[in-house]
Design an enzyme around this catalytic site. Structure first.
Site: not given
Ligand code: BDP
Length: 607
Positions: A417-418, A471, A477, A509, A554, A574
């Site tokens: 992941n990421e 994601n 953000y 996400e 997400w 979230k």
């Molecule tokens: C992503 C991640 C996740 C975080 C989400 C967030 O994969 O685990 O919880 O962002 O910022 O970067 O809510």
């Protein structure tokens, strides 16, 4: 790795309950807590993470070893058997001691392991079982972390993922027996030709004696035998097979038997199998040859008090909520979930993207959030994610596939992941891991989950994978609250991925933190109203990009995060549901959208 099972040739004893518990304050070797009954009066539930069970900050914030201990009796009828303790999860490292003897160590917090007891305790005998569990994360563990030793001598754990580092024995512990000659592993691959279901099986056994043989039968849901074969590998054809389908699960039972030269039953073990195919063709994701659209969630194993402790009530309730809202799928973000969850998804036709615990392999995402870490450092370097980390990552892939390979519900492996796939070194790091995953399982597509810094212009690895999983947080953000700008940029980016790679795109996400109960006439970020507007914006974009074949929001529910994240107030908010699973306003909006999507797909609905 076969799950322990109760069969006519195998016994299973649950060791769940309340165990003695203690922190190891000094060194584990020096304290040697396994050599005597644990002193002190603490007791801890198994399965559960220990962090939120007690009120003591020392336990909550502990970095290092803890010990669980209980007495166990070996059933006296087991004189011809071999017997093991199975630990389904010790997060992140476990050591097992039988009385004074160290038996095994296992690294990796979300996959199971065994400790053999046979030679150490006689049938009918009692023993002291001590399991030491360590929660430390370093640059060579998966997931990675950094440990700082404070002036006080206390350790402080930093980590690069956005969920609380819950630890302990979060899943069940068993004592189980197998006969001397037994089935060690079962691997099943299925295929479909016209209306015939094809079951290719491979049975691994302990060494067999002269005349001892392996037999396989397949039964349908009415317990009627529909196919059989002899030999440790082969193919069974089922005419007019009922397929496992999203929303309409159908499970056959494949039973593997070892028989003696005179035909006596030496061992029997069975697995639930779903006959289905998975394929990526152009920008389509096909299940049984039909285009599939993923609706659903990135989830977490997370609830109050238990932390990551498996709880069947939460599990069933979560699946009820998924059914209610029209979710046909979820991702096991960001680690393998309890095996009960995979079994449940198999039985109810819920599609799963199964993920390793490789989360946080990215200094850029985290550089702003941690003191002294990141900024100018590079992720793929001897100081951070290095060859040892990759070896641990490879182990996590091996263990995931070994545990989960037979689940029909799993249609895609996510191996990270990421990660920092825009940084030099990413390709050299991932190439062998992708090859490893494909060699372990040639039947399922492979993905990694992409972070916004690695876009379609600068990502270095996306071509190695079958699906583009993104994601993205435009409007949250990025361009916070400005949904007009967000909509334009989000669409530009999706079209760019489509143009560049021509692969199916799944949004794995997208979301916005939302405080349940906060309302706003002005669509202020954090309000339930903003969360609705945010998702409506994203969905307008999704509907304009035909290569987009899935949307997993997400997150399913609010969840706990590290207290070091000052931008989180009692966790990540979230969730579509609160941490105790109450719906926010967005839930009704998603339900309307996804119900329509499922209807358009001709989705039969949850069984
Ligand atoms: C992503 C991640 C996740 C975080 C989400 C967030 O994969 O685990 O919880 O962002 O910022 O970067 O809510």
């Amino acid at each position: 790795m076969l799950r322990p099972q109760s069969t006519p040739t195998r016994d299973l004893v649950s060791l769940d309950g309340v165990w003695k518990f203690a922190l190891v304050k000094d060194s584990l070797e020096k304290e040697a807590p396994w050599t005597r009954p644990l002193s002190g009066c603490l007791e801890a539930p198994v399965p559960a993470s220990y962090n939120d069970v007690f009120l003591s900050p020392d336990i909550h914030n502990h970095v290092g070893w803890v010990c669980y201990q209980r007495r166990v009796v070996v059933p006296r009828g087991w004189s011809q058997e071999r017997y093991f303790v199975r630990i389904e999860a010790a997060t992140h490292k476990g050591r097992v001691y039988i009385n004074d003897t160290f038996v095994t160590e296992h690294v990796g917090g979300y996959t199971p392991f065994d400790a053999e007891v046979t030679e150490l305790v006689q049938p009918g005998g009692e023993f002291r079982l001590t399991i030491a569990v360590n929660n430390e994360l370093t640059n060579t563990t998966i997931p990675p972390g950094i440990i700082e030793v404070l002036a006080s001598g206390q350790k402080k754990q930093q980590y690069f993922h956005d969920f609380y580092n819950y630890a302990g024995l979060a899943r069940s512990v068993w004592l189980y027996s197998v006969p001397a000659r037994h089935v060690e592993d079962v691997t099943v691959l299925t295929d479909v030709q016209a209306t015939t279901g094809i079951v290719r099986y491979d049975i691994k056994t302990t060494e067999l004696g002269a005349g001892e043989t392996v037999h396989v039968t397949v039964q349908d849901e009415a317990d009627v035998a529909v196919g059989k074969a002899a030999g440790s590998h082969g193919e069974i054809h089922i005419d007019g097979a009922t397929l496992w389908q999203p929303g309409a699960a159908y499970l056959y039972r494949l039973c593997a038997q070892v028989r003696g030269a005179d035909g006596t039953l030496l061992d029997t073990y069975s697995v639930a199998i779903g006959i289905r195919t998975v394929q990526v063709r152009g920008t389509q994701f096909l299940i049984n040859g039909k285009p599939f659209f993923f609706t659903g969630f990135g989830k977490h194993e997370d609830s109050a008090i238990r932390g990551k402790g498996h709880d069947p009530a939460y599990m069933v309730h979560d699946f009820q909520l998924m059914d209610w809202i029209g979710a046909n799928s979820f991702r096991t973000s960001h680690y393998p979930y309890a095996e009960e969850v995979m079994d449940f998804a198999d039985r109810h036709g819920i599609v799963v993207i199964d993920e390793t615990p490789a989360v946080g392999l990215n200094l850029a995402v985290n550089s702003g959030f941690f003191e002294g870490v990141g900024k100018d450092a590079s992720t793929w370097s001897p100081e951070f994610i290095n060859d040892d980390t990759r070896a641990a990552h490879a182990d996590s892939i091996r263990e995931l596939v070994a545990r989960d390979k037979n689940h029909a519900c799993i249609v895609l492996w996510s191996i990270a992941n990421e990660p920092a796939t825009d940084e030099p070194g990413a390709r050299a790091y991932f190439e062998p891991l992708v090859a490893l995953t494909r060699s372990l399982d040639p039947s399922r597509p492979v993905a990694y989950i992409n972070v916004m810094f690695a876009n379609y212009k600068n990502d270095l690895v996306a071509d190695l994978f079958d699906v583009v999983c993104l994601n993205r947080y435009y409007g949250w953000y990025v361009h916070t609250g400005d949904l007009v700008k967000a909509e334009a940029q989000f669409e530009e980016e999706l079209r760019g991925w489509d143009r560049t790679y021509g692969k199916p795109i799944i949004m794995t996400e997208y979301g916005a933190d939302t405080l349940a109960g906060l309302r706003s006439f002005y669509d202020a970020p954090w309000s339930e109203d903003f969360q609705v507007s945010y998702y409506n914006m994203c969905h307008r974009v999704h509907d304009r990009v035909p290569a987009l074949v899935g949307e997993q929001v997400w997150n399913f529910a609010d969840f706990q995060t590290s207290a070091a994240h000052v931008f989180r107030v009692d966790g990540n908010k979230k969730g579509i549901f609160t941490r105790d699973r109450k719906p926010k306003a967005i839930a009704a909006v998603l339900k309307a959208r996804w119900s329509q999507k499922l209807q358009d797909m001709g989705y039969p609905g949850m069984k």
